[in-house]
Design a protein around this motif. Structure first.
Motif, PDB file in Angstrom:
ATOM      1  N   ILE A   1       0.803  -1.225   0.000  1.00  0.00           N
ATOM      2  CA  ILE A   1       0.000   0.000   0.000  1.00  0.00           C
ATOM      3  C   ILE A   1       0.836   1.275   0.000  1.00  0.00           C
ATOM      4  O   ILE A   1       0.514   2.231  -0.700  1.00  0.00           O
ATOM      5  CB  ILE A   1      -0.962  -0.013   1.202  1.00  0.00           C
ATOM      6  N   TRP A   2       1.924   1.272   0.752  1.00  0.00           N
ATOM      7  CA  TRP A   2       2.743   2.485   0.813  1.00  0.00           C
ATOM      8  C   TRP A   2       3.932   2.444  -0.137  1.00  0.00           C
ATOM      9  O   TRP A   2       4.402   3.468  -0.586  1.00  0.00           O
ATOM     10  CB  TRP A   2       3.224   2.726   2.250  1.00  0.00           C
ATOM     11  N   GLY A   3       4.432   1.244  -0.423  1.00  0.00           N
ATOM     12  CA  GLY A   3       5.543   1.120  -1.361  1.00  0.00           C
ATOM     13  C   GLY A   3       6.895   1.132  -0.676  1.00  0.00           C
ATOM     14  O   GLY A   3       7.063   1.654   0.427  1.00  0.00           O
ATOM     15  N   PHE A   4       7.883   0.523  -1.354  1.00  0.00           N
ATOM     16  CA  PHE A   4       9.223   0.376  -0.779  1.00  0.00           C
ATOM     17  C   PHE A   4       9.905   1.717  -0.519  1.00  0.00           C
ATOM     18  O   PHE A   4      10.696   1.862   0.398  1.00  0.00           O
ATOM     19  CB  PHE A   4      10.116  -0.444  -1.723  1.00  0.00           C
ATOM     20  N   ASP A   5       9.638   2.703  -1.382  1.00  0.00           N
ATOM     21  CA  ASP A   5      10.355   3.970  -1.292  1.00  0.00           C
ATOM     22  C   ASP A   5       9.636   4.988  -0.421  1.00  0.00           C
ATOM     23  O   ASP A   5       9.972   6.169  -0.415  1.00  0.00           O
ATOM     24  CB  ASP A   5      10.580   4.556  -2.691  1.00  0.00           C
ATOM     25  N   SER A   6       8.648   4.551   0.347  1.00  0.00           N
ATOM     26  CA  SER A   6       7.912   5.465   1.214  1.00  0.00           C
ATOM     27  C   SER A   6       8.776   5.900   2.391  1.00  0.00           C
ATOM     28  O   SER A   6       9.578   5.127   2.911  1.00  0.00           O
ATOM     29  CB  SER A   6       6.633   4.796   1.725  1.00  0.00           C
ATOM     30  N   ASP A   7       8.604   7.132   2.810  1.00  0.00           N
ATOM     31  CA  ASP A   7       9.335   7.649   3.973  1.00  0.00           C
ATOM     32  C   ASP A   7       8.634   7.273   5.276  1.00  0.00           C
ATOM     33  O   ASP A   7       9.156   7.517   6.362  1.00  0.00           O
ATOM     34  CB  ASP A   7       9.447   9.178   3.887  1.00  0.00           C
ATOM     35  N   THR A   8       7.453   6.684   5.166  1.00  0.00           N
ATOM     36  CA  THR A   8       6.679   6.298   6.336  1.00  0.00           C
ATOM     37  C   THR A   8       7.251   5.023   6.961  1.00  0.00           C
ATOM     38  O   THR A   8       7.864   4.214   6.286  1.00  0.00           O
ATOM     39  CB  THR A   8       5.208   6.047   5.931  1.00  0.00           C
ATOM     40  N   MET A   9       7.039   4.852   8.265  1.00  0.00           N
ATOM     41  CA  MET A   9       7.510   3.661   8.963  1.00  0.00           C
ATOM     42  C   MET A   9       6.449   2.559   8.901  1.00  0.00           C
ATOM     43  O   MET A   9       5.253   2.824   8.742  1.00  0.00           O
ATOM     44  CB  MET A   9       7.809   3.997  10.433  1.00  0.00           C
ATOM     45  N   VAL A  10       6.894   1.304   9.036  1.00  0.00           N
ATOM     46  CA  VAL A  10       5.985   0.154   8.993  1.00  0.00           C
ATOM     47  C   VAL A  10       4.916   0.256  10.072  1.00  0.00           C
ATOM     48  O   VAL A  10       3.801  -0.254   9.913  1.00  0.00           O
ATOM     49  CB  VAL A  10       6.777  -1.163   9.145  1.00  0.00           C
ATOM     50  N   SER A  11       5.229   0.933  11.158  1.00  0.00           N
ATOM     51  CA  SER A  11       4.273   1.059  12.263  1.00  0.00           C
ATOM     52  C   SER A  11       2.989   1.760  11.838  1.00  0.00           C
ATOM     53  O   SER A  11       1.971   1.682  12.541  1.00  0.00           O
ATOM     54  CB  SER A  11       4.906   1.820  13.431  1.00  0.00           C
ATOM     55  N   VAL A  12       3.003   2.438  10.689  1.00  0.00           N
ATOM     56  CA  VAL A  12       1.800   3.113  10.202  1.00  0.00           C
ATOM     57  C   VAL A  12       0.685   2.105   9.923  1.00  0.00           C
ATOM     58  O   VAL A  12      -0.504   2.450   9.973  1.00  0.00           O
ATOM     59  CB  VAL A  12       2.111   3.933   8.930  1.00  0.00           C
ATOM     60  N   VAL A  13       1.055   0.852   9.663  1.00  0.00           N
ATOM     61  CA  VAL A  13       0.054  -0.186   9.386  1.00  0.00           C
ATOM     62  C   VAL A  13      -0.856  -0.371  10.598  1.00  0.00           C
ATOM     63  O   VAL A  13      -2.086  -0.449  10.460  1.00  0.00           O
ATOM     64  CB  VAL A  13       0.734  -1.528   9.019  1.00  0.00           C
ATOM     65  N   GLU A  14      -0.262  -0.442  11.806  1.00  0.00           N
ATOM     66  CA  GLU A  14      -1.059  -0.606  13.023  1.00  0.00           C
ATOM     67  C   GLU A  14      -2.040   0.547  13.183  1.00  0.00           C
ATOM     68  O   GLU A  14      -3.205   0.346  13.551  1.00  0.00           O
ATOM     69  CB  GLU A  14      -0.135  -0.678  14.245  1.00  0.00           C
TER      70      GLU A  14
END
Length: 232
Positions: free
Chosen positions: A178-191
């Motif tokens: 959903i966010w993509g490999f090159d996203s600046d967001t952290m995986v924790s955004v999924v929670e």
């Protein structure tokens, strides 16, 4: 839908990506090793795989994927047009084989055919689950006849979960999809998004059966919802 192109010819890879960008979200890998690493995340609907590449050739990449149980459809792209080469690719688990040079229209037709056979290409414009209806083109969601307003990537998360019913999806898989490999967001955004999606639907009187699988990720559990209905 997400596609991975594993091709060491940068110009060709970019050309294919540009042609398909209106229909697919496309990622590129420049060699076999990089391609295998990305493909192992198992978030793609289709892989276009060149055969003659540095580090690992296409046959080795395909063999490694199938040994891991990754069933993502694969179309092999190569300048080798010998019968033995085609048979080798198909025996290793390729879904189709296209020889360079090719017309872009032929490639798109083969992509659509493979996706349709695999059940990943939905000809219908909507996804329905019980009282929920998702309009894929407009990204609108309805609970019975009432529209539910979701923000940001909440719709993408809901569609991805419903499309993978009773399948454990890791946080990393969801993030990469959903966010993509090159996203600046952290995986924790999924929670955060899973929690917000649950709350958003609950505000409309709908309890979304997203099961948290400790240490792994999440699962849209049809069984869990059935159990709740029985208890009720």
């Amino acid at each position: 839908m997400k596609m991975l192109i594993i091709e060491d010819d940068k110009l060709l890879a970019e050309s294919i990506k540009d042609y398909l960008k209106d229909s697919f979200s496309v990622d590129l890998a420049k060699d076999g090793e990089e391609g295998l690493y990305e493909a192992e995340k198992d978030i793609y609907d289709l892989i276009l795989l060149d055969i003659m590449m540095p580090e690992m050739n296409g046959y080795e990449v395909l063999e490694a994927l199938r040994k891991q149980g990754i069933s993502t459809p694969v179309i092999m792209i190569t300048a080798k047009d010998g019968l033995e080469d085609k048979i080798k690719g198909l025996k290793l688990g390729a879904d189709d084989y296209i020889v360079k040079p090719f017309f872009r229209e032929e490639l798109l037709a083969r992509v659509e055919a493979v996706l349709r056979r695999s059940g990943r290409l939905l000809d219908i414009a909507t996804i329905k689950y019980r009282d929920l209806t998702l309009e894929r083109k407009t990204k609108r969601v309805f609970l019975r006849e009432k529209e539910i307003f979701l923000q940001g990537k909440q719709y993408d998360l809901l569609e991805y979960l419903i499309s993978n019913k009773d399948t454990i999806l890791t946080k990393e898989q969801i993030f990469d999809r959903i966010w993509g490999f090159d996203s600046d967001t952290m995986v924790s955004v999924v929670e955060v998004y899973v929690s917000n999606l649950r709350k958003a639907l609950k505000n409309y009187g709908y309890s979304l059966p997203i099961k948290t699988v400790r240490g792994l990720g999440y699962m849209f559990s049809v069984e869990e919802e059935s159990d709740e209905e029985e208890k009720a």
